[in-house]
Design a protein around this motif. Sequence first.
Motif, mmCIF file in Angstrom:
data_model
loop_
_atom_site.group_PDB
_atom_site.id
_atom_site.type_symbol
_atom_site.label_atom_id
_atom_site.label_comp_id
_atom_site.label_asym_id
_atom_site.label_seq_id
_atom_site.Cartn_x
_atom_site.Cartn_y
_atom_site.Cartn_z
ATOM 1 N N ALA A 181 -3.154 3.179 -3.364
ATOM 2 C CA ALA A 181 -3.043 4.104 -2.248
ATOM 3 C C ALA A 181 -4.045 5.058 -2.178
ATOM 4 C CB ALA A 181 -1.429 4.865 -2.171
ATOM 5 N N LEU A 205 -0.283 8.029 4.621
ATOM 6 C CA LEU A 205 -0.467 6.522 4.500
ATOM 7 C C LEU A 205 -0.614 5.772 5.548
ATOM 8 C CD1 LEU A 205 1.008 5.312 1.054
ATOM 9 C CD2 LEU A 205 -1.472 5.877 1.551
ATOM 10 N N LYS A 206 0.277 6.086 6.568
ATOM 11 C CA LYS A 206 0.642 5.271 7.699
ATOM 12 C C LYS A 206 -0.575 5.212 8.460
ATOM 13 C CE LYS A 206 3.030 2.474 10.511
ATOM 14 N NZ LYS A 206 2.231 2.479 11.660
ATOM 15 N N CYS A 265 4.862 -4.832 9.702
ATOM 16 C CA CYS A 265 4.513 -3.665 8.841
ATOM 17 C C CYS A 265 5.711 -2.932 8.546
ATOM 18 C CB CYS A 265 3.489 -2.943 9.341
ATOM 19 S SG CYS A 265 2.970 -1.418 8.482
ATOM 20 N N ALA A 325 -2.993 3.126 6.914
ATOM 21 C CA ALA A 325 -2.644 1.775 7.419
ATOM 22 C C ALA A 325 -3.055 1.100 8.749
ATOM 23 C CB ALA A 325 -1.257 1.422 7.016
ATOM 24 N N VAL A 383 7.864 0.249 6.922
ATOM 25 C CA VAL A 383 7.202 1.574 6.496
ATOM 26 C C VAL A 383 8.447 2.055 6.024
ATOM 27 C CG1 VAL A 383 6.316 3.428 7.342
ATOM 28 C CG2 VAL A 383 5.992 1.534 8.660
ATOM 29 N N THR A 391 4.162 -0.270 3.537
ATOM 30 C CA THR A 391 3.461 0.963 3.252
ATOM 31 C C THR A 391 4.506 1.970 3.476
ATOM 32 O OG1 THR A 391 1.644 2.404 3.893
ATOM 33 C CG2 THR A 391 2.725 1.312 5.624
ATOM 34 N N SER A 392 4.033 3.376 3.512
ATOM 35 C CA SER A 392 4.965 4.556 3.782
ATOM 36 C C SER A 392 4.476 5.281 4.767
ATOM 37 C CB SER A 392 5.430 5.198 2.541
ATOM 38 O OG SER A 392 4.095 5.946 2.133
ATOM 39 N N LEU A 430 -8.707 -1.310 2.335
ATOM 40 C CA LEU A 430 -7.421 -1.827 2.563
ATOM 41 C C LEU A 430 -7.789 -3.008 3.508
ATOM 42 C CD1 LEU A 430 -4.208 -1.944 2.398
ATOM 43 C CD2 LEU A 430 -4.277 -0.395 4.214
ATOM 44 N N TYR A 465 0.854 -1.044 0.045
ATOM 45 C CA TYR A 465 0.171 0.175 -0.024
ATOM 46 C C TYR A 465 0.916 1.206 0.074
ATOM 47 C CZ TYR A 465 -4.053 2.839 1.706
ATOM 48 O OH TYR A 465 -4.755 3.831 1.888
ATOM 49 N N MET A 466 1.427 1.751 -1.261
ATOM 50 C CA MET A 466 2.336 2.507 -1.121
ATOM 51 C C MET A 466 2.204 3.472 -2.298
ATOM 52 S SD MET A 466 5.702 -0.008 -0.731
ATOM 53 C CE MET A 466 6.586 1.334 -0.990
#
Length: 630
Positions: free
Chosen positions: A149, A183-184, A200, A187, A202, A170-171, A156, A123-124
Amino acid sequence: MKKIDSFSEYNRAYEHSVNDPEGFWEDVASTFSWQSKWDKVLDWEFDTPNVNWFVNGKLNITENCLDRHLADKGDKIAIIWEPNDPNEDAISITYNELHQRVCEFANVLLNNGAKKGDRICLYMPMVPELAIATLACARIGAIHSVVFAGFSAKALADRINDADCNILLTSDGLFRGTKQLCLKDIADEALQHCNTINACIVLQRTGQDVNMTNGRDLWWHDELQKVNHHCDAQIMDSEDPLFVLYTSGSTGKPKGVQHHCGGYMVYAEYSFRNVFQYEEDDVYWCTADIGWITGHSYIIYGPLLSGATTIMFEGVPTYPDAGRFWEICEKHRVNIFYTAPTAIRALQAYGTEVIEKYDLSSLKTLGSVGEPINEEAWDWYYKNIGKEKCWIVDTWWQTETGGIMISPLAHITKMKPTFATLPLPGIQPCLVDTDGNEIQGNDVEGNLCVKFPWPSMIRTTYGDHERCKQVYFSTYPGKYFTGDGCKRDQDGFYRITGRVDDVINVSGHRMGTAEVENGINEHVSVVESAVVGYPHDIKGQGIYAYVILDSSVDGSEDLKKEILHTVTTEIGPIAKPDKIQFVSGLPKTRSGKIMRRILRKVAEGDTSNLGDTSTLLDPNVVQEIINGAQ
Ligand code: WTA
C-alpha cells in the motif's frame, strides 16, 4: 509435521534430502491434507525451466491453513491484530472465526464473478481483512496479487495491467503512524489507466469520505451482507498458481513472481516450523507487511499452516514512540519475533531506555530478514532484545525462493553474527565464479546459485516465461542464479554480501536502479539519470541519483524536490533518492555503457582509487562528478 530437534538430526535430514530428494519431500508432503495424492514427487529441468512438484496432487492450501485445524484448534487464536493506535483495541480471531470469515469473503468474490485462475489485486492496509481476503482468493482458486500500500497509483496500475486483474480489493484509507492516507483516491487514479477491473470492493477502515463509482465500486460490508458462510474449497492442482507477487529486478519493469499451490504450501510450513522451532503454544510475530513475500510466507501461510498464533501489526515501529515493538511483545507475550535489520538499526538510535520499560522475558527466538545484518545491529539485537539468551536466525531468501533458504535453526544449529550460516534440508546452494564454474571447498567467495529444485521455488514470471528463464536460469546454465554475492567460510557457513546486479536494497526493499531512473526521467527537465546505492546507516543502502538536466534549466533545490515528487508519483515514496547530484555528463564507455563502478565509488565517498578510466568517452566528466559530489 515433526520438526528437526537436534544438530545430528539436521545433518541426517540434510543428507537424506540430497541423497533422496523425492523420498525426503514425500515424507514432508505426507503430513498435509491432500484431496488426492501425487503420482510423482518431482519432475524438473532448469533449461526451460520446467519444475513440477507433487505431480497431479490435488489440494487447497486453505484447507491446510484452516479446515484441518478446526477439530482440535478451533478455539485457538489464529490471528492477533494490533492496530496502529495503541488506544484502539487489539482483535483476536480464532481458527473457527477465521475459517468462517474466509469462507464468507470467498463467497463475496464468487458473487462478484471471480473464478478459479482469475487474478485479484489487493491494495490494502495491514488489517485482518487483508489476510482474510488473501486466503479467500486461495479458497476459490483465484490468484492473489498483493500490492504494497506504499506504491503509487502508477505502480498499482502497472501491476493490475500486467496481470490483467479483474477485481481490486482496497480500503477507504489507512493509518500509518501519525499519517492517514487515502488509499481509495490512489486506487481511483490507478483505475483510470486499467480496463480489466470489473469490481472494486472497498473496506471501511478510516471512515473518511471517498468516491464510489457506480457499477464498479462496492462496500465490503454491504457485500458481506449478501453471503452465507459455507464455501467449499476449490480443488487445485499442485502446480496451479497460488499467487503472483511483483518484485524489482535489474530492468525497469517489475516482474510478477509466480508461486504454485503444492510446493509453496509444503515449504512454507516446513521452513516456518524448523527455522523458528515453533512450539504449539508460541505466539509468533513477524513485523513485515503482507505486501512483501515475508508477509505472505511468514505472517499468513507458514504460521497458519502450522496452526500457530500469528500477530499482524498495522503500524510502524516508532509510533507513538520507539518502544512500540517492545510494548507489543510484552502485551501479547511474544515468543518468536521476526523483523528487518533496518528496523533494528532505526530503533538502535533511540537508545535502550525505551526497551527497559518492557518485560521481554517471553522472547525465545529473534529473526532477521531482507538484507545483510551488520555486526553492530546483530550484537545490539542479541544483547538488548534477546538479553543474550535468544537465538537470532538470520534468514536469507528471496521473493523468488518463496521460503527461507539459508538460516540457522533456532537453538539447534549454530549462529554466527552476519552469517545466514547453513542451508535448510532440501536446499543445495553453490558458489560459482564469473565463468560459471562451481567453486568447491571452503573459505571461498562467489555468486550464489542453487543447483537443485526446492518445492517453493519460482515457477515463472507472470505472462513472460522467457523472462524467468533469462533472469534466473541463463546466467549459469543448469542453475538458479540468485543475484547475490556470497562467502563461504572455513566452517562452510554462508554469508550473503549483497546484490551483484543492478538491484539495490533500501530498508529491506528491493529496487531496480533502472526502475528508479525511469521514474526520475519522467520529470520534464531531466534528460538522463544514473542511480546507484551507497551505504546508509539506517536503510542499509541509500539511493544516490546523478541527473543530467535539460540545458535550458538550472539545477536548484526546488527542482530536486520536484524530482522527488515525480519519483513518488511514478513508484512510491520508498523509491525517493536520498541524494541528487546534477551533472553535465555521465561516465560512459565508447559503447555508451555507464560505468556504474565509478558512480558507486563517488557515492560512497571513496575516490582514491577509481580504477581504469581510460576507456571512458570523456574522462573529464569524472573530475566534475567528484567535485560536485555530496
Ligand atoms: C537480500 C526478502 C542478506 C538479498 C525475503 C536477496 C538478504 C534479497 C537476507 C531478496 C539476509 C534477504 N542476509 N541479504 N538474511 N535476506 N536478503 O525478494 O539480496 O524482498 O536477494 O525477499 O534481499 O529480497 P526480497
